[in-house]
Design a protein around this motif. Structure first.
Motif, PDB file in Angstrom:
ATOM      1  N   TYR A  36       0.843  -1.175   0.000  1.00  0.00           N
ATOM      2  CA  TYR A  36       0.000   0.000   0.000  1.00  0.00           C
ATOM      3  C   TYR A  36       0.888   1.238   0.000  1.00  0.00           C
ATOM      4  O   TYR A  36       1.987   1.252   0.569  1.00  0.00           O
ATOM      5  N   LYS A  38       0.859   5.483   0.761  1.00  0.00           N
ATOM      6  CA  LYS A  38       0.105   6.486   1.495  1.00  0.00           C
ATOM      7  C   LYS A  38       0.745   7.860   1.335  1.00  0.00           C
ATOM      8  O   LYS A  38       1.895   8.067   1.713  1.00  0.00           O
ATOM      9  N   ALA A  41      -2.099  13.050   4.548  1.00  0.00           N
ATOM     10  CA  ALA A  41      -3.508  13.478   4.607  1.00  0.00           C
ATOM     11  C   ALA A  41      -4.435  12.600   3.758  1.00  0.00           C
ATOM     12  O   ALA A  41      -5.580  12.975   3.510  1.00  0.00           O
ATOM     13  N   GLU A  42      -3.939  11.460   3.305  1.00  0.00           N
ATOM     14  CA  GLU A  42      -4.801  10.520   2.589  1.00  0.00           C
ATOM     15  C   GLU A  42      -4.682   9.143   3.224  1.00  0.00           C
ATOM     16  O   GLU A  42      -3.711   8.849   3.915  1.00  0.00           O
ATOM     17  N   GLY A  43      -5.677   8.295   2.957  1.00  0.00           N
ATOM     18  CA  GLY A  43      -5.580   6.920   3.425  1.00  0.00           C
ATOM     19  C   GLY A  43      -4.678   6.108   2.518  1.00  0.00           C
ATOM     20  O   GLY A  43      -4.395   6.492   1.389  1.00  0.00           O
ATOM     21  N   PRO A  44      -4.222   4.953   2.996  1.00  0.00           N
ATOM     22  CA  PRO A  44      -3.414   4.074   2.143  1.00  0.00           C
ATOM     23  C   PRO A  44      -4.206   3.618   0.921  1.00  0.00           C
ATOM     24  O   PRO A  44      -5.410   3.401   1.002  1.00  0.00           O
ATOM     25  N   PHE A  46      -4.098   0.773  -2.371  1.00  0.00           N
ATOM     26  CA  PHE A  46      -3.477  -0.462  -2.844  1.00  0.00           C
ATOM     27  C   PHE A  46      -2.585  -0.182  -4.046  1.00  0.00           C
ATOM     28  O   PHE A  46      -2.945   0.566  -4.955  1.00  0.00           O
TER      29      PHE A  46
ATOM     30  N   ARG B   9     -12.043  15.125  10.018  1.00  0.00           N
ATOM     31  CA  ARG B   9     -10.656  14.764   9.705  1.00  0.00           C
ATOM     32  C   ARG B   9      -9.758  14.950  10.926  1.00  0.00           C
ATOM     33  O   ARG B   9      -8.764  14.246  11.090  1.00  0.00           O
ATOM     34  N   GLY B 106     -10.273   5.207   3.888  1.00  0.00           N
ATOM     35  CA  GLY B 106     -10.570   6.617   3.973  1.00  0.00           C
ATOM     36  C   GLY B 106      -9.325   7.394   4.362  1.00  0.00           C
ATOM     37  O   GLY B 106      -8.284   6.804   4.648  1.00  0.00           O
ATOM     38  N   PRO B 107      -9.432   8.725   4.409  1.00  0.00           N
ATOM     39  CA  PRO B 107      -8.265   9.559   4.710  1.00  0.00           C
ATOM     40  C   PRO B 107      -7.870   9.561   6.173  1.00  0.00           C
ATOM     41  O   PRO B 107      -6.784  10.022   6.521  1.00  0.00           O
TER      42      PRO B 107
END
Lengths: 114, 114
Positions: A36, A38, A41-44, A46, B9, B106-107
């Motif tokens: 993953y 990342k 400020a964002e999610g991981p 794929f 957030r 999600g973030p």
């Protein structure tokens, strides 16, 4: 007890060169391995995966190599681009009842220098 | 775009004051996960819902609870937050619960406990 180790917390690479990110694991029940990526400020998200029946999987600039006997996998990025700068997590899954689970490493922060 | 949304957030709460984090998804996925990621650590699975079926990880403290009122929403409730609960909380979804099913994240919500 860490089942997944990413021993390099950070890595700096020049743009255009190869980035190699390493991951070691101890659980022999792991048989599916995901990477993953990342951004801050964002999610991981794929990136690429490999099954234990293979020793290599390639997707564009990204290639993952698996050495089962050494319980080691690596992600190669060639050529590296500034947009590849992110944290990369190795996340194996096991073949047992908990096969939905991702066991994350601590991540390696890649910085690609223009 | 189909996605996983987390609100807020950033969340600041006081020691011992209950707090709720929310996650929603437009992917219509069956499985929703909550992870906790402390600074420089690997994301750690707290629990997940497979449809309405709640699955708690063995080492998740009782202080953490979850609700999933419908397919789209999932909440993380921390009943009495301690300073050690300050972390990034990541929500993820997957279509099904098996080894090959990619998880979408999600973030995250960054929780601060004062």
């Amino acid at each position: 007890d860490q089942q997944v180790k990413q021993n390099s917390p950070s890595l700096s690479v020049q743009e255009g060169r190869i980035s190699i990110l390493n991951c070691d694991y101890t659980n022999s029940m792991f048989d599916y391995f995901l990477w993953y990526k990342k951004y801050p400020a964002e999610g991981p998200t794929f990136l690429i995966s490999i099954s234990s029946i293979k020793d290599k999987n390639e997707d564009g600039r990204f290639t993952v190599f698996l050495n089962k006997s050494a319980k080691h996998l690596s992600l190669h990025i060639v050529p590296s681009q500034p947009g590849d700068s992110a944290v990369y997590f190795c996340a194996p899954r096991d073949s047992g009842a908990g096969s939905y689970q991702l066991t994350f490493g601590k991540g390696t922060k890649l910085s690609v220098i223009p | 775009d189909a996605m996983v949304i987390q609100n807020p957030r950033y969340q600041v709460t006081q020691f011992g004051k209950p707090v709720t984090l929310s996650c929603s998804q437009t992917l219509n996925h069956n499985v929703m996960y909550w992870y906790q990621q402390k600074s420089s650590q690997a994301p750690k699975l707290l629990f997940h819902y497979y449809d309405k079926d709640f699955n708690n990880e063995a080492d998740t403290p009782d202080n953490f609870q979850s609700r999933r009122p419908n397919t789209s929403f999932c909440f993380l409730d921390i009943r009495s937050p301690g300073l050690g609960d300050a972390a990034m909380y990541l929500c993820a979804t997957s279509k099904i619960r098996d080894r090959g099913s990619e998880q979408y994240f999600g973030p995250g919500t960054r929780l601060t406990v004062t």
